[in-house]
Design an enzyme around this catalytic site. Structure first.
Site, PDB file in Angstrom:
ATOM      1  N   LYS A 114       1.921  -3.404   6.912  1.00 60.42           N
ATOM      2  CA  LYS A 114       2.370  -3.498   5.506  1.00 60.42           C
ATOM      3  C   LYS A 114       3.885  -3.268   5.425  1.00 60.42           C
ATOM      4  CE  LYS A 114      -1.519  -4.352   3.399  1.00 60.42           C
ATOM      5  NZ  LYS A 114      -1.753  -5.650   2.758  1.00 60.42           N
ATOM      6  N   SER A 172       0.818  -1.214   0.000  1.00 62.19           N
ATOM      7  CA  SER A 172       0.000   0.000   0.000  1.00 62.19           C
ATOM      8  C   SER A 172       0.851   1.263   0.000  1.00 62.19           C
ATOM      9  CB  SER A 172      -0.878  -0.013   1.255  1.00 62.19           C
ATOM     10  OG  SER A 172      -1.431   1.262   1.492  1.00 62.19           O
ATOM     11  N   TYR A 223      -2.264  -0.668  10.756  1.00 62.04           N
ATOM     12  CA  TYR A 223      -2.488  -1.269   9.423  1.00 62.04           C
ATOM     13  C   TYR A 223      -1.289  -0.951   8.520  1.00 62.04           C
ATOM     14  CZ  TYR A 223      -3.720  -1.385   4.553  1.00 62.04           C
ATOM     15  OH  TYR A 223      -3.675  -1.604   3.199  1.00 62.04           O
TER      16      TYR A 223
HETATM   17  C1  WQD Z   1      -9.894   9.102   0.814  1.00 62.32           C
HETATM   18  C2  WQD Z   1     -10.165  10.577   1.064  1.00 62.32           C
HETATM   19  C3  WQD Z   1     -10.636  11.127   3.356  1.00 62.32           C
HETATM   20  C4  WQD Z   1     -14.411   8.998   3.684  1.00 62.32           C
HETATM   21  C5  WQD Z   1      -7.372   4.012   1.754  1.00 62.32           C
HETATM   22  C6  WQD Z   1      -7.353   2.770   2.545  1.00 62.32           C
HETATM   23  C7  WQD Z   1      -5.953   2.279   2.783  1.00 62.32           C
HETATM   24  C8  WQD Z   1      -5.159   2.269   1.500  1.00 62.32           C
HETATM   25  C9  WQD Z   1      -5.252   3.577   0.750  1.00 62.32           C
HETATM   26  C10 WQD Z   1      -4.998   0.055   0.624  1.00 62.32           C
HETATM   27  C11 WQD Z   1      -9.502  11.081   2.347  1.00 62.32           C
HETATM   28  C12 WQD Z   1     -11.844  11.398   2.465  1.00 62.32           C
HETATM   29  C13 WQD Z   1     -13.222   9.508   3.190  1.00 62.32           C
HETATM   30  C14 WQD Z   1     -15.463   9.876   4.024  1.00 62.32           C
HETATM   31  C15 WQD Z   1     -14.104  11.725   3.346  1.00 62.32           C
HETATM   32  N1  WQD Z   1      -5.611   1.226   0.654  1.00 62.32           N
HETATM   33  N2  WQD Z   1     -13.090  10.847   3.021  1.00 62.32           N
HETATM   34  N3  WQD Z   1     -15.267  11.227   3.835  1.00 62.32           N
HETATM   35  O1  WQD Z   1      -7.713   7.092   3.680  1.00 62.32           O
HETATM   36  O2  WQD Z   1      -6.682   7.377   1.396  1.00 62.32           O
HETATM   37  O3  WQD Z   1      -6.855   5.091   2.487  1.00 62.32           O
HETATM   38  O4  WQD Z   1      -6.656   3.847   0.561  1.00 62.32           O
HETATM   39  O5  WQD Z   1      -4.041  -0.284   1.201  1.00 62.32           O
HETATM   40  O6  WQD Z   1      -6.092   0.972   3.292  1.00 62.32           O
HETATM   41  O7  WQD Z   1      -7.962   3.044   3.789  1.00 62.32           O
HETATM   42  O8  WQD Z   1      -8.899   6.309   1.592  1.00 62.32           O
HETATM   43  O9  WQD Z   1     -11.264   6.398   0.905  1.00 62.32           O
HETATM   44  O10 WQD Z   1     -10.732   6.391   3.387  1.00 62.32           O
HETATM   45  O11 WQD Z   1     -10.215   8.419   2.026  1.00 62.32           O
HETATM   46  O12 WQD Z   1     -13.961  12.961   3.194  1.00 62.32           O
HETATM   47  O13 WQD Z   1     -16.575   9.482   4.503  1.00 62.32           O
HETATM   48  O14 WQD Z   1     -11.572  10.759   1.246  1.00 62.32           O
HETATM   49  O15 WQD Z   1     -10.466  12.169   4.307  1.00 62.32           O
HETATM   50  O16 WQD Z   1      -9.064  12.395   2.126  1.00 62.32           O
HETATM   51  P1  WQD Z   1      -7.492   6.572   2.326  1.00 62.32           P
HETATM   52  P2  WQD Z   1     -10.361   6.813   2.012  1.00 62.32           P
END
Ligand code: WQD
Length: 356
Positions: free
Chosen positions: A171, A142, A167
């Protein structure tokens, strides 16, 4: 038979000889990868504990590919169970390892569960690979290993930052275990560092199946549009970005799945240049939360109900990949646009929610 068809037929024949173990293969990325593997002629064994998926995914994969993968309901963190799996399927030629828990927030609340589940599963798989002289493993890593990069776009030489969560740390530790393993055994590794996988297969028969309230942005958007959630909370618009919301490198899950087949073939054809290789699997483009919402509204025709709230703990401000190494060395490139991603996510949600 013209040359191209002949080449395809021959490569298909070769793959039919290869039985691939896909751990976590009933999950979001795993199921899409199994579809691409079976379409490429591989025989697949899915090992999954269904803790973050359900068994009807196996039937859906069969309907998409006209071939039902072998399914083993197993918890790979259990040493004896994992040993029995490899004894039963001793003709496995390679492993693609997805099996792990991956909710960043949950990992902060349950660190011991995350380290035990994610690392014991990997250790058990590796021990049995050595035992059965199985060499290639593609590992699901990741971009979280980079933390908040100091320079963007981020390439594979970018120094790893201390993980923001158990998490992410699991990784990083996993990559270290794999690296040490290649020095002491004949195991070969390609570690794919995913950015943000979203979307769903065009058949809308497999996709993201978040259990409970979604952690990730895309499923929360589609569930809000489907009326399952009242509104989307946008976590902060005071970041140092053009529109104030966080930027991520969103990649279509089918593009990501295809990268696994390319990585696997690289190892099966002994084309690796090092015993462990790391590739950033992203599009090279960053989009903000508001840009994703805008794309979704355009492609779905749905006005999204959302509000700006405070920042989410642990979020980094912005990250996107420099995918040049994967493009040039693997010969793989993400093809689908953000609009194709958001539309496919909506088509999948409509199927799940039985919306016409
Ligand atoms: C993306 C953006 C939030 C939810 C994920 C996985 C992690 C890794 C990478 C695999 C952020 C914003 C989110 C919401 C929001 N994948 N958001 N409201 O945090 O980049 O990480 O992808 O390994 O395991 O968790 O992804 O989709 O949670 O957030 O504003 O209800 O969307 O703040 O900026 P993230 P995400």
């Amino acid at each position: 038979m013209e040359n191209t068809n002949k080449f395809f037929f021959v490569s298909l024949q070769k793959n039919i000889m290869s039985k691939i173990l896909v751990t976590g293969g009933a999950g979001f990325i795993g199921s899409h990868t199994v579809v691409e593997l079976q379409n490429s002629g591989f025989e697949v064994v899915i090992a999954d504990d269904l803790s973050n998926s359900n068994e009807n995914v196996i039937q859906q994969i069969a309907e998409i590919t006209q071939k039902k993968p072998i399914f083993e309901l197993v918890n790979l963190a259990n040493e004896e169970v994992c040993k029995q799996l490899f004894t039963k399927h001793s003709d496995i030629t390679a492993v693609i390892h997805f099996a792990a828990s991956k909710a960043v927030g949950e990992s902060v609340e349950k660190p011991l569960f995350y380290y035990k589940n994610n690392l014991c599963s990997l250790l058990n798989v590796l021990e049995n690979m050595v035992q059965h002289n199985i060499k290639p493993i593609v590992f699901s890593s990741s971009c979280t290993v980079y933390g908040q990069p100091k320079t963007l776009p981020v390439n594979e030489q970018c120094p790893l930052q201390p993980a923001e969560s158990p998490y992410g740390n699991s990784k990083q530790i996993a990559e270290e275990i794999l690296s040490d393993c290649t020095k002491a055994t004949s195991i070969k590794v390609i570690s794919l560092r995913y950015f943000n996988p979203i979307g769903a297969h065009e058949a809308a028969m497999i996709g993201e199946l978040p259990i409970g309230v979604p952690n990730n942005l895309m499923p929360f958007i589609t569930q809000t549009a489907a009326g399952i959630r009242e509104k989307l909370s946008v976590f902060g618009n005071d970041y140092n970005t053009p529109d104030g919301t966080c930027i991520r490198d969103y990649i279509h899950v089918v593009d990501l799945a295809k990268a696994h087949v390319v990585a696997l073939n690289r190892m099966l054809k002994n084309q690796q240049k090092k015993s462990i290789e790391f590739f950033n699997v992203g599009t090279g483009k960053g989009f903000s939360v508001l840009e994703v919402i805008k794309s979704f509204e355009k492609t779905s025709g749905q006005k999204l109900n959302y509000q700006i709230v405070g920042r989410r703990a642990g979020d980094i401000e912005q990250i996107w990949a420099d995918p040049k190494f994967a493009n040039e060395e693997l010969g793989w490139k993400a093809e689908k646009t953000l609009d194709e991603m958001t539309l496919s996510a909506w088509n999948w949600q409509k199927k799940l929610s039985k919306i016409a």
